[in-house]
Write a protein that holds these residues in place. Structure first.
Motif, short mmCIF file in Angstrom:
data_model
loop_
_atom_site.label_atom_id
_atom_site.label_comp_id
_atom_site.label_asym_id
_atom_site.label_seq_id
_atom_site.Cartn_x
_atom_site.Cartn_y
_atom_site.Cartn_z
N GLY A 292 -5.65 -10.81 11.07
CA GLY A 292 -5.41 -11.42 12.54
C GLY A 292 -3.93 -11.33 12.88
O GLY A 292 -3.57 -11.58 13.98
N ARG A 293 -3.11 -11.09 12.08
CA ARG A 293 -1.64 -10.75 12.32
C ARG A 293 -1.38 -9.28 12.72
O ARG A 293 -2.30 -8.53 12.71
N LYS A 294 -0.23 -9.05 12.94
CA LYS A 294 0.57 -7.73 13.30
C LYS A 294 1.34 -7.15 12.48
O LYS A 294 2.29 -7.87 12.13
N GLY A 295 1.43 -5.82 12.10
CA GLY A 295 2.60 -5.43 11.47
C GLY A 295 2.47 -5.80 9.76
O GLY A 295 3.64 -5.65 9.16
N CYS A 296 1.33 -6.23 9.28
CA CYS A 296 1.32 -6.48 7.78
C CYS A 296 1.45 -5.38 7.05
O CYS A 296 1.42 -4.17 7.35
N LEU A 297 1.89 -5.21 5.68
CA LEU A 297 2.05 -4.37 4.62
C LEU A 297 0.72 -3.31 4.61
O LEU A 297 0.71 -2.19 4.42
N GLU A 298 -0.16 -3.96 4.55
CA GLU A 298 -1.61 -3.47 4.31
C GLU A 298 -1.82 -2.48 5.56
O GLU A 298 -2.47 -1.63 5.36
N THR A 299 -1.31 -2.55 6.92
CA THR A 299 -1.62 -1.89 7.63
C THR A 299 -1.01 -0.47 7.62
O THR A 299 -0.98 0.58 8.31
N HIS A 300 -0.08 -0.31 6.47
CA HIS A 300 0.65 0.90 6.18
C HIS A 300 0.22 1.36 4.78
O HIS A 300 0.22 2.85 4.75
N VAL A 301 -0.09 0.59 3.98
CA VAL A 301 -0.35 1.00 2.62
C VAL A 301 -1.82 1.02 2.06
O VAL A 301 -2.06 1.13 1.09
N ALA A 302 -2.56 0.25 2.71
CA ALA A 302 -4.21 0.24 2.47
C ALA A 302 -4.67 1.67 2.25
O ALA A 302 -4.21 2.61 3.13
N TYR B 63 -2.18 -2.85 -11.24
CA TYR B 63 -3.15 -2.48 -11.57
C TYR B 63 -3.94 -2.05 -10.33
O TYR B 63 -3.53 -2.36 -9.23
N GLY B 64 -5.15 -1.41 -10.36
CA GLY B 64 -5.94 -1.03 -9.25
C GLY B 64 -5.95 0.46 -9.30
O GLY B 64 -5.24 1.30 -9.76
N PHE B 65 -7.09 0.67 -8.11
CA PHE B 65 -7.26 2.23 -7.81
C PHE B 65 -5.96 3.08 -7.81
O PHE B 65 -5.65 4.17 -8.22
N MET B 66 -5.19 2.54 -6.61
CA MET B 66 -3.96 3.50 -6.52
C MET B 66 -2.92 3.69 -7.55
O MET B 66 -2.44 4.84 -8.00
N PHE B 67 -2.83 2.71 -8.34
CA PHE B 67 -2.02 2.79 -9.62
C PHE B 67 -2.71 3.60 -10.80
O PHE B 67 -2.05 4.06 -11.85
N GLU B 68 -4.05 4.09 -10.66
CA GLU B 68 -4.47 4.98 -11.80
C GLU B 68 -4.07 6.33 -11.44
O GLU B 68 -4.39 7.19 -12.39
N MET B 69 -3.55 6.65 -10.23
CA MET B 69 -3.12 8.15 -10.28
C MET B 69 -1.71 8.08 -10.63
O MET B 69 -0.84 7.52 -10.29
N ALA B 70 -1.34 9.16 -11.70
CA ALA B 70 -0.24 9.17 -12.40
C ALA B 70 1.07 9.17 -11.52
O ALA B 70 1.95 8.58 -11.70
N ARG B 71 0.86 10.28 -10.59
CA ARG B 71 2.05 10.28 -9.62
C ARG B 71 2.36 9.17 -8.96
O ARG B 71 3.65 8.89 -8.54
N GLN C 43 3.46 -14.35 -22.27
CA GLN C 43 4.40 -14.38 -21.28
C GLN C 43 3.74 -15.52 -20.27
O GLN C 43 2.68 -15.84 -20.00
N GLU C 44 5.10 -16.58 -20.12
CA GLU C 44 4.59 -17.78 -19.24
C GLU C 44 4.60 -17.47 -17.67
O GLU C 44 3.77 -18.03 -17.05
N ASN C 45 5.32 -16.50 -17.28
CA ASN C 45 5.48 -16.36 -15.65
C ASN C 45 5.32 -15.11 -15.42
O ASN C 45 6.03 -14.07 -15.79
N LEU C 46 4.22 -14.75 -14.39
CA LEU C 46 3.81 -13.37 -14.28
C LEU C 46 3.62 -13.18 -12.77
O LEU C 46 3.17 -14.02 -11.99
N LEU C 47 3.97 -12.01 -12.42
CA LEU C 47 3.53 -11.66 -10.97
C LEU C 47 2.51 -10.45 -11.31
O LEU C 47 2.88 -9.21 -11.70
N PHE C 48 1.52 -10.60 -10.38
CA PHE C 48 0.29 -9.43 -10.53
C PHE C 48 0.35 -8.59 -9.01
O PHE C 48 0.32 -9.51 -7.94
N ILE C 49 0.25 -7.43 -9.35
CA ILE C 49 -0.04 -6.53 -7.89
C ILE C 49 -1.10 -5.57 -8.15
O ILE C 49 -1.19 -4.81 -9.04
N LYS C 50 -2.32 -5.90 -7.26
CA LYS C 50 -3.22 -4.91 -7.18
C LYS C 50 -3.28 -4.06 -5.96
O LYS C 50 -3.05 -4.69 -4.96
N TRP C 51 -3.15 -2.79 -6.47
CA TRP C 51 -3.15 -1.81 -5.24
C TRP C 51 -4.49 -1.01 -5.14
O TRP C 51 -4.68 -0.02 -5.90
N GLY C 52 -5.53 -1.45 -4.32
CA GLY C 52 -6.78 -0.68 -4.27
C GLY C 52 -6.91 -0.43 -2.79
O GLY C 52 -6.11 0.49 -2.19
#
Length: 401
Positions: A259-269, A346-354, A211-220
């Motif tokens: 250093g910002r406020k309200g980032c996605l990680e403040t909810h899903v880390a 990929y990542g720790f969170m995606f290792e949980m099947a549910r 594949q030539e064009n890919l988006l990677f998401i790591k959730w750990g």
């Protein structure tokens, strides 16, 4: 300035890299087929391959099976993946992984140690280097048999200088990781962001071959991302990565480590998830989870998340679904903007099947096309501890790309 002509040595190096990349992506081939595929003369390919075989980098694999014809049969050649070992170091919070493998990624050995954020960066890197050298000795690997070291870590990294600008949750200041580790290990060293390094691993060993064009998401512990465009990892001039985890999803929200406020990680880390569940868990709201921790909500910790996250508790699952939906919605918006061929998760969170299932459920809720055929769990997930550092070392020190 007068015309100085083509630098023939650069052309030779470029052709060498092209041959190695082709053989890595497609497997063994004949010299004639390599010449046809790359648009080179047979004489050029033969000359380069002869040098690479003499150096032990390529191996002749024998005559190729083909229809009867007059003349000499084609002889296939391929990469000798045992040519050298690679030392791979993945620095993450809370663990650092040290691995030794061949150029294909076949492990010789792997060990983990605590990422000691209390130490000064230079002292911690010295500790990692000492552990790495001792581990090489334990595995019977001499320094002369090692191609080099690949090092990955979170946050922005200037790969050309090996400087980590801000390794989130590890150190806050710029650290010349490459300079220190090259001196401590006496080896060539390549340093890059962890998600970009993993994406490079996909280019060399995984989905990126097709594949030539890919988006990677790591959730750990946090959320990282990387983009591949036409088989190249996108890298901005200021060395910032495509940090989906720092999308603003709540104006004026909680302070983020960036250093910002309200980032996605403040909810899903992971630490944010554990904090929220602890606050919302009572005997009435989450009875099954409350019973699991015997009424002590302080036991709802990141280190035991794999256990308590799977408990069949409607209140808990409602909270978790709200968290997963927020990530899925952000990813769907990113897909809409970038339109990649595939999305690799990929990542720790995606290792949980549910968790993985609910993430795909929410993605397909917003767009039915974003299903398990389009959003794929990485086939390299079981090698997450070393495949990225290995890839950046192989790419730069062996393939030369």
């Amino acid at each position: 300035m007068g015309y100085t002509g083509i630098n023939l040595e650069n052309v030779k190096v470029s052709n060498r890299s092209a041959i190695l990349k082709l053989l890595n992506d497609h497997g063994t081939m004949s010299r004639k087929d390599i010449a046809i595929e790359l648009g080179l003369t047979p004489a050029t390919v033969t000359l380069i391959c002869t040098d690479l075989i003499a150096a032990g980098i390529l191996l002749e694999k024998g005559e190729m099976a083909e229809e009867k014809r007059a003349g000499r049969k084609k002889v296939s050649i391929g990469i000798n993946y045992q040519y050298r070992y690679v030392l791979s170091i993945s620095i993450e919070a809370p663990e650092t992984c040290i691995a030794i493998s061949d150029l294909k990624g076949c492990l010789k050995g792997l060990k983990k140690l605590k990422t000691d954020t209390a130490l000064e960066p230079q002292a911690f890197l010295k500790q990692i280097a000492d552990e790495s050298k001792h581990f090489m000795w334990e595995q019977g690997v001499s320094k002369d048999s090692v191609l080099g070291a690949g090092i990955s870590l979170p946050g922005p990294v200037k790969r050309d200088t090996g400087v980590s600008l801000h390794a989130y949750r590890i150190w806050n200041e710029p650290v010349p990781v490459g300079k220190y580790m090259k001196a401590y290990l006496s080896l060539p060293v390549v340093v890059d962001n962890n998600v970009k390094a993993f994406a490079e691993g996909e280019l060399i060993y995984g989905t990126g071959k097709k594949q030539e064009n890919l988006l990677f998401i790591k959730w750990g512990p946090g959320v990282g991302s990387a983009i591949i465009i036409q088989n190249k990892i996108y890298d901005s001039q200021n060395s910032k990565t495509a940090e989906i985890g720092h999308y603003i999803v709540e104006p004026g929200g909680l302070p983020c480590r960036c250093g910002r406020k309200g980032c996605l990680e403040t909810h899903v880390a992971t630490h944010a998830i554990a904090d929220r569940v602890r606050k919302e868990c009572t005997k009435e709201t989450m009875p099954e989870l409350y019973a699991f921790v015997e009424g002590d909500v302080s036991r709802i910790e990141v280190k035991s998340m794999e256990q308590w996250m799977e408990i069949d508790d409607p209140g808990l699952q409602k909270t978790v679904d709200d968290i997963v939906e927020r990530l899925a919605r952000t990813v769907v918006n990113t897909i809409t903007l970038l339109a990649p061929d595939k999305v690799i998760i990929y990542g720790f969170m995606f290792e949980m099947a549910r968790i993985q299932k609910r993430f795909l459920d929410f993605c397909t809720y917003y767009d039915p096309q974003y299903n398990g055929n389009y959003i794929l769990k990485s086939a390299l997930s079981d090698r997450i501890g070393y495949i990225g550092p290995l890839a950046i070392a192989v790419n730069e020190l062996f393939l030369g790309t």
